[in-house]
Write a protein that holds these residues in place. Structure first.
Motif, short mmCIF file in Angstrom:
data_model
loop_
_atom_site.label_atom_id
_atom_site.label_comp_id
_atom_site.label_asym_id
_atom_site.label_seq_id
_atom_site.Cartn_x
_atom_site.Cartn_y
_atom_site.Cartn_z
N ARG A 94 0.82 -1.21 0.00
CA ARG A 94 0.00 0.00 0.00
C ARG A 94 0.86 1.27 0.00
N LEU A 95 2.01 1.23 0.64
CA LEU A 95 2.92 2.37 0.55
C LEU A 95 3.36 2.60 -0.89
N SER A 96 3.68 1.52 -1.58
CA SER A 96 4.12 1.63 -2.97
C SER A 96 3.00 2.18 -3.85
N GLU A 97 1.78 1.73 -3.61
CA GLU A 97 0.64 2.18 -4.41
C GLU A 97 0.31 3.64 -4.14
N THR A 98 0.40 4.05 -2.89
CA THR A 98 -0.03 5.39 -2.49
C THR A 98 1.04 6.44 -2.74
N PHE A 99 2.31 6.06 -2.62
CA PHE A 99 3.41 7.01 -2.74
C PHE A 99 4.39 6.55 -3.82
N PRO A 100 4.14 6.89 -5.09
CA PRO A 100 4.99 6.41 -6.19
C PRO A 100 6.46 6.79 -6.03
N SER A 101 6.75 7.96 -5.48
CA SER A 101 8.16 8.35 -5.31
C SER A 101 8.86 7.43 -4.32
N TRP A 102 8.13 6.97 -3.31
CA TRP A 102 8.70 6.02 -2.37
C TRP A 102 8.82 4.64 -3.00
N ALA A 103 7.88 4.28 -3.84
CA ALA A 103 7.92 2.96 -4.48
C ALA A 103 9.21 2.77 -5.26
N ALA A 104 9.69 3.85 -5.86
CA ALA A 104 10.92 3.78 -6.66
C ALA A 104 12.14 3.50 -5.80
N ARG A 105 12.05 3.80 -4.51
CA ARG A 105 13.18 3.60 -3.60
C ARG A 105 13.06 2.32 -2.77
N LEU A 106 11.88 1.73 -2.76
CA LEU A 106 11.65 0.56 -1.91
C LEU A 106 12.22 -0.69 -2.57
N GLY A 107 13.23 -1.25 -1.94
CA GLY A 107 13.90 -2.42 -2.49
C GLY A 107 13.37 -3.72 -1.93
N GLU A 108 14.23 -4.70 -1.87
CA GLU A 108 13.81 -6.06 -1.51
C GLU A 108 13.39 -6.17 -0.05
#
Length: 241
Positions: free
Chosen positions: A56-70
């Motif tokens: 849900r963080l990735s879906e809601t915050f696209p700029s964070w999704a780009a930084r969220l790794g494994e």
């Protein structure tokens, strides 16, 4: 604000505090990976919440999704068996003869950070982020900043590294942790914390309260509920990190 060249590993349980820490790290660092532990908890609800929060963080915050790794999950149930407590066995939640809650798992954060540092070494990550707090907490000695400073020093000596152990919630009350979530991601992050994270010691998830899922009576729920109510009574302020 940390430099985007830094890369972090967040100790991520799926609870309210670690959700705030994950958001804090995603706002600061260029790459962020997450680490969870199965140490034989009485329930797996919190472990399941980890993936829901990440998604849900990735879906809601696209700029964070780009930084969220494994995401990484380690099985250390043998440690849970050694440190048998109300977190890993069917025991009452009460104050023990040592003056600590029976939910205290001796050495848990020391073990978690040692595993985290070993993984971070292999993954090229230089910052370890944990949700330890010595303001509104249950008195656990391994949540104190002086303990974590000693662990940081030992890990860096023993691994010839320069890790930083960051504890963004260390001086915050639970009300301020809610304010931090709002400051990081507004009401959408507050909603994710309420609806998707899980902190209740008893694994209760059938009903959601204003402050989130939980039994409402265990120490974790009581702390979180009181913090939410205090924050809400103050007009739901933002704490800008």
């Amino acid at each position: 604000m940390g430099p985007m060249t830094d890369q972090a590993l967040v100790l991520f349980s799926g609870g309210q505090d670690s959700t705030a820490c994950l958001a804090w790290a995603l706002a600061r660092y260029g790459r962020v990976e997450t680490l969870g532990f199965d140490y034989g908890q009485r329930h797996a609800v919190e472990l399941a919440a980890r993936q829901a929060v990440r998604a849900r963080l990735s879906e809601t915050f696209p700029s964070w999704a780009a930084r969220l790794g494994e995401d990484h999950m380690l099985d250390i149930r043998s440690f849970g068996a050694i440190a048998e407590t109300a977190m890993t066995a069917e025991r009452a939640i009460e104050i023990t003869g040592k003056g600590l809650p029976s939910t205290f798992v001796p050495g848990r954060n020391l073990v978690f950070l040692t595993y985290a540092a070993a993984l971070a070494d292999r993954r090229g990550l230089n910052v370890l982020v944990g949700g330890m707090c010595e303001t509104d907490y249950s008195g656990y000695p391994d949540c104190r900043r002086d303990t974590l400073d000693a662990v940081e020093h030992a890990l860096n000596l023993g691994m010839a590294q320069a890790f930083r152990i960051e504890t963004p919630l260390m001086r915050l009350t639970k009300a301020q942790t809610w304010a931090l979530a709002k400051g990081l991601g507004g009401e959408p992050l507050v909603a994710i914390t309420v609806e998707d994270s899980h902190t209740c010691y008893l694994g209760e998830r059938r009903a959601v309260q204003a402050w989130g899922h939980g039994c409402g009576t265990c120490p974790a729920c009581e702390l979180r509920r009181r913090g939410y109510e205090a924050w809400d009574a103050e007009g739901r302020p933002e704490l800008v990190p």
